[in-house]
Write a protein that holds these residues in place. Structure first.
Motif, PDB file in Angstrom:
ATOM      1  N   ARG A 115      64.580  87.667  78.948  1.00  0.00           N
ATOM      2  CA  ARG A 115      65.653  87.089  79.781  1.00  0.00           C
ATOM      3  C   ARG A 115      65.410  85.599  80.017  1.00  0.00           C
ATOM      4  NH1 ARG A 115      70.687  86.337  80.731  1.00  0.00           N
ATOM      5  NH2 ARG A 115      71.216  85.913  82.896  1.00  0.00           N
ATOM      6  N   ALA A 116      64.152  85.239  80.258  1.00  0.00           N
ATOM      7  CA  ALA A 116      63.822  83.834  80.496  1.00  0.00           C
ATOM      8  C   ALA A 116      64.141  82.985  79.274  1.00  0.00           C
ATOM      9  CB  ALA A 116      62.349  83.700  80.870  1.00  0.00           C
ATOM     10  N   ALA A 117      63.876  83.523  78.079  1.00  0.00           N
ATOM     11  CA  ALA A 117      64.178  82.797  76.840  1.00  0.00           C
ATOM     12  C   ALA A 117      65.675  82.566  76.685  1.00  0.00           C
ATOM     13  CB  ALA A 117      63.626  83.561  75.645  1.00  0.00           C
ATOM     14  N   GLU A 118      66.453  83.605  77.048  1.00  0.00           N
ATOM     15  CA  GLU A 118      67.909  83.472  76.981  1.00  0.00           C
ATOM     16  C   GLU A 118      68.391  82.376  77.940  1.00  0.00           C
ATOM     17  OE1 GLU A 118      69.210  87.343  78.037  1.00  0.00           O
ATOM     18  OE2 GLU A 118      68.912  88.213  76.028  1.00  0.00           O
ATOM     19  N   LEU A 119      67.797  82.393  79.151  1.00  0.00           N
ATOM     20  CA  LEU A 119      68.179  81.406  80.153  1.00  0.00           C
ATOM     21  C   LEU A 119      67.771  80.002  79.729  1.00  0.00           C
ATOM     22  CD1 LEU A 119      67.242  83.383  83.389  1.00  0.00           C
ATOM     23  CD2 LEU A 119      69.551  82.846  82.596  1.00  0.00           C
ATOM     24  N   GLU A 120      66.604  79.872  79.140  1.00  0.00           N
ATOM     25  CA  GLU A 120      66.133  78.560  78.674  1.00  0.00           C
ATOM     26  C   GLU A 120      67.087  77.995  77.627  1.00  0.00           C
ATOM     27  OE1 GLU A 120      63.963  76.720  79.883  1.00  0.00           O
ATOM     28  OE2 GLU A 120      62.351  77.895  80.784  1.00  0.00           O
ATOM     29  N   SER A 121      67.563  78.858  76.745  1.00  0.00           N
ATOM     30  CA  SER A 121      68.496  78.431  75.705  1.00  0.00           C
ATOM     31  C   SER A 121      69.814  77.961  76.309  1.00  0.00           C
ATOM     32  CB  SER A 121      68.750  79.579  74.723  1.00  0.00           C
ATOM     33  OG  SER A 121      69.713  79.207  73.760  1.00  0.00           O
ATOM     34  N   GLU A 122      70.337  78.745  77.264  1.00  0.00           N
ATOM     35  CA  GLU A 122      71.592  78.373  77.930  1.00  0.00           C
ATOM     36  C   GLU A 122      71.409  77.085  78.732  1.00  0.00           C
ATOM     37  OE1 GLU A 122      74.993  80.229  80.943  1.00  0.00           O
ATOM     38  OE2 GLU A 122      73.241  81.442  80.411  1.00  0.00           O
ATOM     39  N   PHE A 123      70.247  76.979  79.389  1.00  0.00           N
ATOM     40  CA  PHE A 123      69.927  75.803  80.200  1.00  0.00           C
ATOM     41  C   PHE A 123      69.914  74.536  79.328  1.00  0.00           C
ATOM     42  CE2 PHE A 123      66.855  73.329  82.922  1.00  0.00           C
ATOM     43  CZ  PHE A 123      67.653  73.300  84.061  1.00  0.00           C
ATOM     44  N   ALA A 124      69.339  74.652  78.145  1.00  0.00           N
ATOM     45  CA  ALA A 124      69.273  73.515  77.219  1.00  0.00           C
ATOM     46  C   ALA A 124      70.663  73.123  76.742  1.00  0.00           C
ATOM     47  CB  ALA A 124      68.383  73.862  76.033  1.00  0.00           C
ATOM     48  N   GLU A 125      71.532  74.118  76.475  1.00  0.00           N
ATOM     49  CA  GLU A 125      72.894  73.851  76.027  1.00  0.00           C
ATOM     50  C   GLU A 125      73.683  73.085  77.087  1.00  0.00           C
ATOM     51  OE1 GLU A 125      74.803  77.452  74.912  1.00  0.00           O
ATOM     52  OE2 GLU A 125      73.496  77.830  73.184  1.00  0.00           O
ATOM     53  N   MET A 126      73.372  73.332  78.362  1.00  0.00           N
ATOM     54  CA  MET A 126      74.047  72.644  79.461  1.00  0.00           C
ATOM     55  C   MET A 126      73.373  71.322  79.809  1.00  0.00           C
ATOM     56  SD  MET A 126      75.155  75.736  82.066  1.00  0.00           S
ATOM     57  CE  MET A 126      73.529  76.502  82.160  1.00  0.00           C
ATOM     58  N   ASN A 127      72.425  70.899  78.977  1.00  0.00           N
ATOM     59  CA  ASN A 127      71.687  69.665  79.214  1.00  0.00           C
ATOM     60  C   ASN A 127      70.930  69.722  80.543  1.00  0.00           C
ATOM     61  OD1 ASN A 127      70.868  67.202  78.185  1.00  0.00           O
ATOM     62  ND2 ASN A 127      72.513  66.052  79.180  1.00  0.00           N
ATOM     63  N   GLY A 128      70.426  70.921  80.847  1.00  0.00           N
ATOM     64  CA  GLY A 128      69.781  71.151  82.134  1.00  0.00           C
ATOM     65  C   GLY A 128      68.494  70.384  82.346  1.00  0.00           C
ATOM     66  N   TYR A 129      67.779  70.057  81.258  1.00  0.00           N
ATOM     67  CA  TYR A 129      66.497  69.374  81.410  1.00  0.00           C
ATOM     68  C   TYR A 129      66.665  67.917  81.854  1.00  0.00           C
ATOM     69  CZ  TYR A 129      64.675  73.531  79.189  1.00  0.00           C
ATOM     70  OH  TYR A 129      64.358  74.839  78.906  1.00  0.00           O
ATOM     71  N   ASP A 130      67.877  67.394  81.681  1.00  0.00           N
ATOM     72  CA  ASP A 130      68.167  66.038  82.159  1.00  0.00           C
ATOM     73  C   ASP A 130      68.971  66.050  83.455  1.00  0.00           C
ATOM     74  OD1 ASP A 130      66.910  64.690  80.095  1.00  0.00           O
ATOM     75  OD2 ASP A 130      68.677  64.801  78.796  1.00  0.00           O
ATOM     76  N   ALA A 131      69.207  67.249  84.023  1.00  0.00           N
ATOM     77  CA  ALA A 131      70.128  67.380  85.159  1.00  0.00           C
ATOM     78  C   ALA A 131      69.678  66.567  86.375  1.00  0.00           C
ATOM     79  CB  ALA A 131      70.294  68.851  85.544  1.00  0.00           C
ATOM     80  N   GLU A 132      68.397  66.680  86.747  1.00  0.00           N
ATOM     81  CA  GLU A 132      67.915  65.954  87.924  1.00  0.00           C
ATOM     82  C   GLU A 132      68.026  64.450  87.711  1.00  0.00           C
ATOM     83  OE1 GLU A 132      64.287  66.912  89.782  1.00  0.00           O
ATOM     84  OE2 GLU A 132      64.714  69.050  89.966  1.00  0.00           O
TER      85      GLU A 132
END
Length: 525
Positions: A115-132
């Motif tokens: 589940r965490a891997a799925e979330l990490e993939s979705e998070f990356a697609e949403m540009n989540g690592y640059d969100a802050e």
């Protein structure tokens, strides 16, 4: 694409709008305008899904995201500033929270790992690592400094909260952006930043605003809420205004010609219908009369007051001279002279500075030092930002209230001035103490017109006014032949009325004969 299909809404027996069909497409900015009470903000709530229409529906393309500027400033008081901004992208925050909860689980399982891997993939697609980082950048651009980013929202003042909520709406590049009065409580530099941001925005923007300059800058289309309909026009606010005025005049002219022709036909038919030699012509005219169309105009909700400031006593050579004026905590050694024909825009980062200056000039307050010399021919009318003293606990009706400021106490005379400001019939007998903010402003303008002064002072006169009243005020001040000191957050008003700008900041003063736009360009460069 956001699409409105056959939408109708009414409250009680009153229809706000009926059978509305509109398409809002990518790359365009739509301004929603209409009189107070026409249903502009209600329409935004329908678009956002907060309110259901009685008929019809709103559709948004699958996988497109809508963002809305929140109006409740205290909604996120228990959240940090940075997280509040990121909460504008609801799915991003949901993924982030679920991911963090999984990693914090001491009994992390293989299933949790999948589940965490799925979330990490979705998070990356949403540009989540640059969100802050992106949220922080938005905050900084809106003058919310780094030291506030991890504070709770409850620790911010009202103006700071407005900026954070604006950053929240803009965050994450939404497909559709809904903004209700986004320039409220923003200074001119922040408004200009927002104008530039929205002009570069590549998706769909829908805005309700009373700020004409802002609408002119950013809008590609105008949606006019009136006559129980919402009609879309291509172009900005000024183009809509000119077009609507032209169309209204053309329709009135057509009606006038049709009514005149109908009268001629009726007279001919009445004279010759019994005349055998003219019967064929009378029959022909009857058919023409039946085909003649005279439009039945629905009453518009849009009402323009009539604002026109006149004065009888001509202005002499000496008008106003201010020298070395000082008030501790406000300004020091302020010096300027007003010449004939000058309408001076007075600006400052602190609105209290300007109110203090005007109170001193009108004798409400005393300076610590300096002199003020008014010319002998000068009569002054003052519009204060806070007008409570004129209305609070006042048991007079509006005719009686206006009579206090008139040498002519005849009721019909006073009703004429009130009628100019849209208080007709029974409206003129309302108690002064129960008026709304906009009604109080219109009463103050009626008072000032009645006084007939040749020097006017205005401290934020557009507060509480709708677009129609602001437009009428703008025209009235532009046509005024006397002298004026003017402070307003309405950039269009300042730019079209003022021919000299004085900026007061502590001991430093900017004073030049420029337009407001020129002043902004000079001080921003």
């Amino acid at each position: 694409m956001l699409q409105v299909n056959n939408v109708s809404l009414q409250f009680g027996g009153r229809k706000l709008f009926e059978d509305v069909n509109l398409k809002f497409t990518k790359g365009n900015c739509y301004g929603i305008i209409g009189a107070n009470g026409a249903g502009k903000s209600t329409f935004l709530k329908i678009l956002s899904g907060e309110l259901e229409p009685q008929k019809g529906f709103v559709s948004l393309d699958k996988n497109e995201r809508m963002s809305v500027l929140q109006q409740n400033q205290n909604m996120y008081d228990n959240e940090t500033v940075l997280r509040t901004v990121m909460m504008g992208y609801k799915r991003l925050v949901e993924v982030m929270d679920e991911k963090d909860a999984l990693y914090a689980n001491p009994d992390f399982s293989e299933e949790d790992g999948i589940r965490a891997a799925e979330l990490e993939s979705e998070f990356a697609e949403m540009n989540g690592y640059d969100a802050e980082y992106q949220a922080g950048q938005l905050l900084n651009q809106l003058d919310i400094s780094d030291d506030l980013h991890y504070c709770l929202m409850s620790e911010l003042d009202a103006k700071q909260k407005v900026r954070v909520l604006l950053a929240q709406a803009l965050f994450g590049d939404p497909d559709v952006l809904l903004l209700d009065e986004p320039t409220n409580n923003l200074d001119i530099r922040t408004v200009r930043w927002l104008e530039n941001y929205l002009m570069d925005f590549e998706n769909t923007i829908i805005i309700v605003s009373h700020n004409r300059h802002f609408l002119n800058k950013v809008c590609t289309n105008i949606c006019d809420v009136d006559f129980g309909k919402i009609n879309m026009f291509v172009g900005n606010y000024d183009f809509w205004y000119q077009t609507s005025q032209l169309l209204a005049r053309q329709m009135k002219d057509q009606n006038k010609k049709a009514e005149q022709r109908a009268k001629e036909l009726q007279e001919f038919i009445a004279r010759f219908s019994a005349n055998a030699s003219k019967s064929r012509q009378a029959t022909s005219r009857k058919k023409e009369l039946e085909k003649l169309t005279i439009n039945d105009f629905k009453p518009s909700m849009r009402k323009y007051p009539y604002i026109d400031f006149k004065f009888e006593r001509e202005i002499g050579n000496d008008i106003l001279m201010v020298e070395g004026l000082t008030k501790e905590g406000y300004f020091k050694d302020l010096t300027f002279t007003v010449q004939r024909g000058e309408k001076i825009g007075i600006v400052s980062k602190k609105s209290t500075t300007l109110t203090m200056l005007y109170d001193i000039l009108t004798g409400k307050e005393q300076p610590d030092a300096g002199t003020i010399m008014w010319g002998k021919t000068i009569s002054v009318s003052y519009f204060p930002q806070n007008n409570n003293e004129y209305f609070q606990n006042c048991d007079l009706n509006l005719v009686e209230w206006l009579s206090q400021f008139s040498s002519d106490h005849y009721e019909e005379y006073l009703r004429g001035w009130l009628g100019r400001m849209l208080f007709s019939g029974e409206e003129a007998l309302k108690k002064a103490k129960v008026l709304s903010g906009g009604e109080k402003v219109r009463c103050m303008l009626a008072k000032m017109m009645l006084e007939g002064s040749n020097f006017l002072i205005f401290d934020e006169p557009t507060n509480h006014l709708d677009l129609e009243s602001i437009t009428a005020l703008n025209n009235g001040l532009s046509n005024y032949r006397g002298c004026m000191l003017l402070t307003s957050h309405d950039q269009e008003l300042m730019n079209t009325v003022a021919n000299r700008i004085i900026e007061i900041e502590d001991t430093k003063t900017y004073d030049r004969q420029v337009t407001y736009d020129e002043y902004v360009e000079e001080t921003n460069s």
